[in-house]
Design a protein around this motif. Structure first.
Motif, mmCIF file in Angstrom:
data_model
loop_
_atom_site.group_PDB
_atom_site.id
_atom_site.type_symbol
_atom_site.label_atom_id
_atom_site.label_comp_id
_atom_site.label_asym_id
_atom_site.label_seq_id
_atom_site.Cartn_x
_atom_site.Cartn_y
_atom_site.Cartn_z
ATOM 1 N N GLY A 78 0.844 -1.183 0.000
ATOM 2 C CA GLY A 78 0.000 0.000 0.000
ATOM 3 C C GLY A 78 0.879 1.232 0.000
ATOM 4 O O GLY A 78 1.858 1.304 0.744
ATOM 5 N N VAL A 79 0.558 2.172 -0.874
ATOM 6 C CA VAL A 79 1.328 3.410 -0.940
ATOM 7 C C VAL A 79 0.403 4.606 -0.753
ATOM 8 O O VAL A 79 -0.750 4.580 -1.168
ATOM 9 C CB VAL A 79 2.125 3.551 -2.259
ATOM 10 C CG1 VAL A 79 3.138 2.437 -2.405
ATOM 11 C CG2 VAL A 79 1.218 3.603 -3.466
ATOM 12 N N LYS A 80 0.927 5.616 -0.099
ATOM 13 C CA LYS A 80 0.201 6.868 0.121
ATOM 14 C C LYS A 80 0.765 7.894 -0.843
ATOM 15 O O LYS A 80 1.981 8.113 -0.896
ATOM 16 C CB LYS A 80 0.403 7.329 1.564
ATOM 17 C CG LYS A 80 -0.297 8.600 1.904
ATOM 18 C CD LYS A 80 -0.055 8.957 3.347
ATOM 19 C CE LYS A 80 -0.738 10.266 3.679
ATOM 20 N NZ LYS A 80 -0.455 10.665 5.056
ATOM 21 N N ARG A 81 -0.116 8.516 -1.615
ATOM 22 C CA ARG A 81 0.326 9.530 -2.572
ATOM 23 C C ARG A 81 0.936 10.713 -1.827
ATOM 24 O O ARG A 81 0.376 11.179 -0.848
ATOM 25 C CB ARG A 81 -0.849 10.026 -3.399
ATOM 26 C CG ARG A 81 -1.488 8.957 -4.253
ATOM 27 C CD ARG A 81 -2.732 9.521 -4.933
ATOM 28 N NE ARG A 81 -3.602 8.495 -5.384
ATOM 29 C CZ ARG A 81 -3.678 8.084 -6.650
ATOM 30 N NH1 ARG A 81 -2.908 8.648 -7.557
ATOM 31 N NH2 ARG A 81 -4.508 7.128 -6.991
ATOM 32 N N ALA A 82 2.068 11.196 -2.320
ATOM 33 C CA ALA A 82 2.739 12.335 -1.698
ATOM 34 C C ALA A 82 2.593 13.583 -2.554
ATOM 35 O O ALA A 82 3.353 14.522 -2.417
ATOM 36 C CB ALA A 82 4.209 12.003 -1.475
ATOM 37 N N GLY A 83 1.634 13.590 -3.430
ATOM 38 C CA GLY A 83 1.405 14.735 -4.314
ATOM 39 C C GLY A 83 0.398 14.356 -5.373
ATOM 40 O O GLY A 83 -0.280 13.334 -5.263
ATOM 41 N N THR A 84 0.312 15.170 -6.389
ATOM 42 C CA THR A 84 -0.611 14.893 -7.481
ATOM 43 C C THR A 84 0.142 14.216 -8.618
ATOM 44 O O THR A 84 1.366 14.346 -8.731
ATOM 45 C CB THR A 84 -1.268 16.187 -8.003
ATOM 46 O OG1 THR A 84 -0.236 17.078 -8.436
ATOM 47 C CG2 THR A 84 -2.097 16.848 -6.926
ATOM 48 N N ALA A 85 -0.586 13.523 -9.455
ATOM 49 C CA ALA A 85 0.025 12.819 -10.581
ATOM 50 C C ALA A 85 0.521 13.825 -11.615
ATOM 51 O O ALA A 85 -0.135 14.822 -11.900
ATOM 52 C CB ALA A 85 -0.993 11.873 -11.208
ATOM 53 N N SER A 86 1.706 13.545 -12.149
ATOM 54 C CA SER A 86 2.315 14.384 -13.181
ATOM 55 C C SER A 86 2.354 13.609 -14.486
ATOM 56 O O SER A 86 2.674 12.419 -14.496
ATOM 57 C CB SER A 86 3.744 14.758 -12.787
ATOM 58 O OG SER A 86 3.771 15.461 -11.581
ATOM 59 N N SER A 87 2.061 14.299 -15.579
ATOM 60 C CA SER A 87 2.109 13.666 -16.888
ATOM 61 C C SER A 87 3.552 13.353 -17.259
ATOM 62 O O SER A 87 4.465 14.132 -16.987
ATOM 63 C CB SER A 87 1.492 14.583 -17.944
ATOM 64 O OG SER A 87 1.652 14.007 -19.229
ATOM 65 N N LEU A 88 3.753 12.210 -17.896
ATOM 66 C CA LEU A 88 5.074 11.829 -18.377
ATOM 67 C C LEU A 88 5.193 12.038 -19.879
ATOM 68 O O LEU A 88 6.152 11.597 -20.497
ATOM 69 C CB LEU A 88 5.372 10.366 -18.012
ATOM 70 C CG LEU A 88 5.494 10.083 -16.520
ATOM 71 C CD1 LEU A 88 5.685 8.598 -16.275
ATOM 72 C CD2 LEU A 88 6.626 10.887 -15.906
ATOM 73 N N ARG A 89 4.239 12.723 -20.462
ATOM 74 C CA ARG A 89 4.293 13.044 -21.887
ATOM 75 C C ARG A 89 5.024 14.375 -22.046
ATOM 76 O O ARG A 89 4.815 15.297 -21.271
ATOM 77 C CB ARG A 89 2.893 13.135 -22.460
ATOM 78 C CG ARG A 89 2.192 11.793 -22.476
ATOM 79 C CD ARG A 89 0.860 11.874 -23.196
ATOM 80 N NE ARG A 89 0.271 10.563 -23.311
ATOM 81 C CZ ARG A 89 -0.754 10.142 -22.582
ATOM 82 N NH1 ARG A 89 -1.314 10.933 -21.695
ATOM 83 N NH2 ARG A 89 -1.224 8.923 -22.747
ATOM 84 N N GLY A 90 5.877 14.456 -23.041
ATOM 85 C CA GLY A 90 6.616 15.697 -23.273
ATOM 86 C C GLY A 90 7.747 15.852 -22.271
ATOM 87 O O GLY A 90 8.302 14.883 -21.766
ATOM 88 N N LEU A 91 8.084 17.106 -21.969
ATOM 89 C CA LEU A 91 9.162 17.384 -21.028
ATOM 90 C C LEU A 91 8.719 17.071 -19.611
ATOM 91 O O LEU A 91 7.592 17.346 -19.232
ATOM 92 C CB LEU A 91 9.569 18.852 -21.125
ATOM 93 C CG LEU A 91 10.175 19.297 -22.453
ATOM 94 C CD1 LEU A 91 10.424 20.799 -22.437
ATOM 95 C CD2 LEU A 91 11.462 18.545 -22.741
ATOM 96 N N VAL A 92 9.625 16.497 -18.822
ATOM 97 C CA VAL A 92 9.330 16.167 -17.430
ATOM 98 C C VAL A 92 10.432 16.733 -16.544
ATOM 99 O O VAL A 92 11.568 16.906 -16.987
ATOM 100 C CB VAL A 92 9.212 14.639 -17.205
ATOM 101 C CG1 VAL A 92 8.070 14.057 -18.007
ATOM 102 C CG2 VAL A 92 10.495 13.928 -17.519
ATOM 103 N N PRO A 93 10.123 17.016 -15.277
ATOM 104 C CA PRO A 93 11.173 17.454 -14.347
ATOM 105 C C PRO A 93 12.231 16.356 -14.195
ATOM 106 O O PRO A 93 11.934 15.168 -14.346
ATOM 107 C CB PRO A 93 10.430 17.677 -13.027
ATOM 108 C CG PRO A 93 8.989 17.653 -13.351
ATOM 109 C CD PRO A 93 8.813 16.945 -14.649
#
Length: 109
Positions: A78-93
């Protein structure tokens, strides 16, 4: 209807999505079994120890979310989200570059 012994604060909805758990030195296929707005239950491909912090990649949605592993039982976690989902399309951090690479190897676009 929830079970009386269910301690979750939010209801979970069933899911059946391919995922990848990514951490330094780790890339592990998984199945996203169910999810809520704050957490996700995973069925792992293998029974491996997970670090406390991981990035969960949803292959179908091409998204990644940083998460904290809060429990393990056999091949489930079980994992707890630590933020919102980010798109992996295009440029990513840069912190999500390994997640984007894992998505491409898993056949995501």
């Amino acid at each position: 209807m929830s079970r009386p012994d269910d301690r979750r604060l939010e209801t979970r909805s069933p899911a059946n999505a391919r995922g990848v758990v990514v951490a330094p030195g780790l890339e592990l296929a998984c199945l996203i079994v169910d999810q809520s707005s704050t957490g996700v239950r995973l069925r792992l491909d293998r029974n491996l120890a997970l670090p406390n912090r991981v990035v969960l990649v949803d292959v179908a949605q091409a998204t990644a979310v940083e998460a904290e592993v809060v429990w393990r039982k056999g091949q489930e976690a079980g994992v707890k989200r630590a933020g919102t989902a980010s798109s992996l399309r295009g440029l990513v951090p840069s912190r999500l570059a390994a997640a984007r690479d894992a998505l491409m190897r898993a056949g995501g676009r």
